[in-house]
Design a protein around this motif. Structure first.
Motif, PDB file in Angstrom:
ATOM      1  N   GLU A  32       0.823  -1.203   0.000  1.00 35.66           N
ATOM      2  CA  GLU A  32       0.000   0.000   0.000  1.00 35.66           C
ATOM      3  C   GLU A  32       0.859   1.255   0.000  1.00 35.66           C
ATOM      4  O   GLU A  32       1.927   1.298   0.607  1.00 35.66           O
ATOM      5  CB  GLU A  32      -0.895   0.017   1.246  1.00 35.66           C
ATOM      6  N   ILE A  33       0.378   2.297  -0.693  1.00 38.24           N
ATOM      7  CA  ILE A  33       0.932   3.641  -0.535  1.00 38.24           C
ATOM      8  C   ILE A  33      -0.088   4.421   0.284  1.00 38.24           C
ATOM      9  O   ILE A  33      -1.205   4.676  -0.165  1.00 38.24           O
ATOM     10  CB  ILE A  33       1.174   4.336  -1.888  1.00 38.24           C
ATOM     11  N   HIS A  34       0.299   4.767   1.501  1.00 39.00           N
ATOM     12  CA  HIS A  34      -0.598   5.430   2.446  1.00 39.00           C
ATOM     13  C   HIS A  34      -0.046   6.834   2.693  1.00 39.00           C
ATOM     14  O   HIS A  34       1.061   7.005   3.194  1.00 39.00           O
ATOM     15  CB  HIS A  34      -0.645   4.639   3.751  1.00 39.00           C
ATOM     16  N   ALA A  35      -0.811   7.861   2.316  1.00 39.03           N
ATOM     17  CA  ALA A  35      -0.370   9.248   2.489  1.00 39.03           C
ATOM     18  C   ALA A  35      -0.592   9.696   3.927  1.00 39.03           C
ATOM     19  O   ALA A  35      -1.601   9.350   4.553  1.00 39.03           O
ATOM     20  CB  ALA A  35      -1.118  10.166   1.530  1.00 39.03           C
ATOM     21  N   LEU A  36       0.358  10.477   4.442  1.00 34.43           N
ATOM     22  CA  LEU A  36       0.225  11.103   5.752  1.00 34.43           C
ATOM     23  C   LEU A  36       0.298  12.608   5.528  1.00 34.43           C
ATOM     24  O   LEU A  36       1.298  13.113   5.011  1.00 34.43           O
ATOM     25  CB  LEU A  36       1.329  10.648   6.699  1.00 34.43           C
ATOM     26  N   ARG A 185       5.431   3.798  -7.556  1.00 32.19           N
ATOM     27  CA  ARG A 185       4.454   2.784  -7.970  1.00 32.19           C
ATOM     28  C   ARG A 185       5.148   1.437  -8.229  1.00 32.19           C
ATOM     29  O   ARG A 185       4.596   0.372  -7.911  1.00 32.19           O
ATOM     30  CB  ARG A 185       3.728   3.239  -9.232  1.00 32.19           C
ATOM     31  N   LYS A 186       6.338   1.486  -8.795  1.00 34.10           N
ATOM     32  CA  LYS A 186       7.091   0.260  -9.064  1.00 34.10           C
ATOM     33  C   LYS A 186       7.414  -0.464  -7.749  1.00 34.10           C
ATOM     34  O   LYS A 186       7.269  -1.690  -7.650  1.00 34.10           O
ATOM     35  CB  LYS A 186       8.391   0.606  -9.811  1.00 34.10           C
ATOM     36  N   LEU A 187       7.813   0.298  -6.749  1.00 29.31           N
ATOM     37  CA  LEU A 187       8.104  -0.300  -5.442  1.00 29.31           C
ATOM     38  C   LEU A 187       6.845  -0.936  -4.850  1.00 29.31           C
ATOM     39  O   LEU A 187       6.893  -2.039  -4.299  1.00 29.31           O
ATOM     40  CB  LEU A 187       8.650   0.770  -4.490  1.00 29.31           C
ATOM     41  N   ARG A 188       5.722  -0.237  -4.990  1.00 29.45           N
ATOM     42  CA  ARG A 188       4.447  -0.788  -4.507  1.00 29.45           C
ATOM     43  C   ARG A 188       4.116  -2.088  -5.223  1.00 29.45           C
ATOM     44  O   ARG A 188       3.717  -3.077  -4.584  1.00 29.45           O
ATOM     45  CB  ARG A 188       3.340   0.235  -4.737  1.00 29.45           C
ATOM     46  N   ASP A 189       4.282  -2.100  -6.542  1.00 25.79           N
ATOM     47  CA  ASP A 189       3.950  -3.282  -7.327  1.00 25.79           C
ATOM     48  C   ASP A 189       4.855  -4.461  -6.978  1.00 25.79           C
ATOM     49  O   ASP A 189       4.486  -5.617  -7.204  1.00 25.79           O
ATOM     50  CB  ASP A 189       4.050  -2.973  -8.826  1.00 25.79           C
ATOM     51  N   GLU A 190       6.036  -4.148  -6.441  1.00 21.43           N
ATOM     52  CA  GLU A 190       6.965  -5.208  -6.013  1.00 21.43           C
ATOM     53  C   GLU A 190       6.687  -5.676  -4.587  1.00 21.43           C
ATOM     54  O   GLU A 190       7.431  -6.486  -4.039  1.00 21.43           O
ATOM     55  CB  GLU A 190       8.402  -4.715  -6.145  1.00 21.43           C
ATOM     56  N   GLY A 191       5.638  -5.119  -3.986  1.00 23.98           N
ATOM     57  CA  GLY A 191       5.236  -5.574  -2.659  1.00 23.98           C
ATOM     58  C   GLY A 191       5.695  -4.708  -1.505  1.00 23.98           C
ATOM     59  O   GLY A 191       5.431  -5.041  -0.339  1.00 23.98           O
ATOM     60  N   LYS A 192       6.380  -3.606  -1.795  1.00 26.85           N
ATOM     61  CA  LYS A 192       6.801  -2.706  -0.723  1.00 26.85           C
ATOM     62  C   LYS A 192       5.586  -1.936  -0.199  1.00 26.85           C
ATOM     63  O   LYS A 192       4.643  -1.639  -0.936  1.00 26.85           O
ATOM     64  CB  LYS A 192       7.841  -1.700  -1.211  1.00 26.85           C
ATOM     65  N   SER A 193       5.620  -1.582   1.070  1.00 26.80           N
ATOM     66  CA  SER A 193       4.591  -0.736   1.676  1.00 26.80           C
ATOM     67  C   SER A 193       5.198   0.632   1.925  1.00 26.80           C
ATOM     68  O   SER A 193       6.306   0.732   2.460  1.00 26.80           O
ATOM     69  CB  SER A 193       4.098  -1.340   2.985  1.00 26.80           C
ATOM     70  N   ILE A 194       4.483   1.689   1.545  1.00 25.91           N
ATOM     71  CA  ILE A 194       5.084   3.027   1.545  1.00 25.91           C
ATOM     72  C   ILE A 194       4.217   4.020   2.311  1.00 25.91           C
ATOM     73  O   ILE A 194       3.005   4.119   2.078  1.00 25.91           O
ATOM     74  CB  ILE A 194       5.298   3.522   0.097  1.00 25.91           C
ATOM     75  N   ILE A 195       4.847   4.754   3.224  1.00 23.87           N
ATOM     76  CA  ILE A 195       4.221   5.903   3.884  1.00 23.87           C
ATOM     77  C   ILE A 195       4.731   7.137   3.154  1.00 23.87           C
ATOM     78  O   ILE A 195       5.931   7.419   3.146  1.00 23.87           O
ATOM     79  CB  ILE A 195       4.577   5.977   5.380  1.00 23.87           C
ATOM     80  N   PHE A 196       3.836   7.861   2.515  1.00 23.60           N
ATOM     81  CA  PHE A 196       4.214   9.004   1.681  1.00 23.60           C
ATOM     82  C   PHE A 196       3.712  10.278   2.348  1.00 23.60           C
ATOM     83  O   PHE A 196       2.514  10.541   2.393  1.00 23.60           O
ATOM     84  CB  PHE A 196       3.607   8.862   0.278  1.00 23.60           C
ATOM     85  N   ILE A 197       4.641  11.061   2.894  1.00 25.83           N
ATOM     86  CA  ILE A 197       4.291  12.286   3.615  1.00 25.83           C
ATOM     87  C   ILE A 197       4.413  13.469   2.667  1.00 25.83           C
ATOM     88  O   ILE A 197       5.447  13.662   2.009  1.00 25.83           O
ATOM     89  CB  ILE A 197       5.210  12.476   4.828  1.00 25.83           C
ATOM     90  N   SER A 198       3.368  14.270   2.584  1.00 28.70           N
ATOM     91  CA  SER A 198       3.381  15.399   1.654  1.00 28.70           C
ATOM     92  C   SER A 198       2.323  16.406   2.067  1.00 28.70           C
ATOM     93  O   SER A 198       1.361  16.065   2.756  1.00 28.70           O
ATOM     94  CB  SER A 198       3.107  14.929   0.223  1.00 28.70           C
ATOM     95  N   HIS A 199       2.516  17.680   1.659  1.00 29.38           N
ATOM     96  CA  HIS A 199       1.430  18.661   1.826  1.00 29.38           C
ATOM     97  C   HIS A 199       0.811  18.993   0.472  1.00 29.38           C
ATOM     98  O   HIS A 199      -0.042  19.864   0.370  1.00 29.38           O
ATOM     99  CB  HIS A 199       1.970  19.947   2.482  1.00 29.38           C
TER     100      HIS A 199
END
Length: 502
Positions: A32-36, A185-199
């Protein structure tokens, strides 16, 4: 629905006099890519450091694969498969890319570094990311986007299953951001889980399926990205409606303060004319390459004027340098506040009083007590969030750094204030605060020129709008007649004004 790979429950972190996190929660699913999201000061950076073992929470628990974990250092977190990529890359510029990737875990055999193996593996990681440089390049020679790619490769080198990205697009161009999206997206598709912090909302919409919002150190909620509107998200982040973001007061405009006629600088702009009145906010906008910044830098005396005239209070003035401009009453808040507007290693107070130190000097002595009190008063006027005026400017968030630059301007006797991209790189909450300050300055009688590339900002805060394209003024619109469509049409109207090239 898959079980979370990472869970944080009721995390509380307290620093002396400050509760940086108050019972916040978060969960991350596999792949998952989960935005914070949250404004500066919401607690996002502290939250990352709790996950990475830099800070230990006073309350709460963290679960990894359903089991409680307690990290005492970033190395513990990395060993558990968690890596963080911070907004400001902490690299070793004089070392190679490969050495930066494997810092802390150099490939050794019998105590000897296996250089070829290390470079080969680093090149393989870079190739996976489609990097356009190799592992032997010096880190210091890379662009910000390339350095972030190295940080991602570093995370992959420790086989991280969870990657935290802290404001990774803040210093990137649109094209570089798109490339980062592709890699993420490539990292996500490879099974990585990502916390993406942005404003930046565009980051969230481009990548995330869920978004969690913090506000003032508290957990506000977790939402499906495709189920929340911009208005609802802004309200969650700053606690107010979107319509309240532009607190533009009604100001009775006074006499003309600044007028420029047919300003030209060879190779940059030609025949630029406009005026601004007391209490007025004049928006100056255009697309990339419009040369807005170059025009105001010339008015400020930072660049040489080839032809044209500048009038202040109806009298022609010759502005030869910025010092003279400030003495005449013209102030400029530059776009790049960290390089041109602040001395980051100095205290907030000294940054505020820097241009007016003479006011606090008697004979051979500097009256520091008076200087500090004035700085404190000015910082409070713009609601700077800091423990004291002795804190370094570098310790502040982007929005509070911008407030310090504004406070410095308030400490000078300016009639005209030029704000170049005043809210660039700050979050929604800080933007609203800066807009409120601008409105207050207009009510005090300042003549304000606001350069901005953000359409809502231009439409929301300007009394009049001057549009430029490739070094020429292509039109002027009143607040009532201005629309996004009309501004864009003028911003692309290269042919509107006269003959010849700039």
């Amino acid at each position: 629905m898959s079980e979370p790979i990472l869970q944080l429950r009721n995390i509380t972190k307290i620093f002396p006099g400050v509760k940086a996190l108050n019972k916040v929660q978060f969960d991350l699913r596999p792949g998952e890519i989960h935005a914070l999201m949250g404004e500066n000061g919401a607690g996002k950076s502290t939250f990352i450091k709790v996950i990475m073992g830099v800070h230990r929470a006073e309350e709460g628990e963290m679960l990894l694969y359903g089991k409680p974990v307690h990290f005492k250092s970033t190395r513990d977190a990395q060993k558990a498969g968690i890596a963080a990529i911070y907004q400001h890359v902490t690299a070793y510029p004089h070392l190679s890319v490969a050495e930066n990737i494997f810092t802390g875990h150099l490939k050794k055999r019998f105590g000897v570094v296996q250089w070829k193996e290390m470079y080969d593996e680093a090149d393989k990681l870079l190739q996976e990311l489609n990097a356009d440089f190799d592992s032997r390049a010096l880190m210091g020679n890379l662009s910000v986007a390339q350095q972030q790619m190295v940080e991602i490769a570093k995370a992959l080198s420790v086989n991280a299953k969870i990657i935290i990205m802290d404001e990774p697009t803040a210093a990137l161009t649109k094209r570089e951001s798109e490339e980062l999206y592709r890699i993420t997206r490539k990292l996500r598709d490879e099974g990585k889980s990502i916390i993406f912090i942005s404003h930046r909302f565009e980051d969230m919409y481009a990548l995330a399926t869920r978004v969690t919002v913090f506000r003032d150190a508290n957990y506000i909620g977790t939402y499906d990205v495709d189920g929340i509107t911009n208005a609802d998200l802004i309200k969650a982040m700053v606690g107010r409606e979107i319509n309240d973001l532009f607190p533009k007061p009604q100001v009775e405009l006074g006499e003309e303060v600044l007028r420029v006629e047919n300003l030209s600088r060879t190779g940059y702009f030609k025949d630029v004319s406009f005026a601004v009145r007391k209490g007025e906010i004049l928006g100056l906008t255009g697309l990339v390459g419009a040369r807005r910044t170059e025009v105001v830098q010339t008015i400020f005396g930072a660049e040489k004027l080839n032809s044209g005239k500048i009038y202040l209070d109806g009298k022609e003035v010759k502005v030869k340098n910025p010092t003279q401009a400030m003495k005449l009453g013209i102030g400029l808040l530059p776009e790049n506040r960290q390089i041109e507007g602040l001395i980051l290693d100095w205290g907030i107070g000294r940054n505020i009083t820097l241009t007016e130190l003479g006011k606090y000097t008697t004979a051979l002595f500097l009256n520091e007590k008076k200087e500090n009190q004035v700085a404190k008063d000015l910082a409070e006027q713009v609601d700077t969030k800091a423990v004291s005026v002795f804190d370094k400017a570098s310790s502040l968030s982007g929005g509070n750094q911008q407030k310090v630059v504004v406070a410095k301007a308030l400490g000078s006797d300016f009639k005209v204030l030029v704000l170049d991209e005043p809210t660039k790189g700050v979050d929604v909450g800080a933007k609203a605060a800066i807009y409120e300050i601008m409105g207050d300055l207009a009510q005090r009688g300042y003549a304000i020129i606001m350069i901005s590339s953000e359409m809502p900002e231009i439409l929301g805060m300007s009394d009049r709008i001057v549009v430029m394209c490739e070094g020429r003024v292509t039109g002027e619109l009143s607040r009532d007649e201005a629309t996004q469509e009309k501004i864009l049409e003028l911003a692309m109207s290269k042919h509107v004004t006269a003959e010849g090239s700039v």
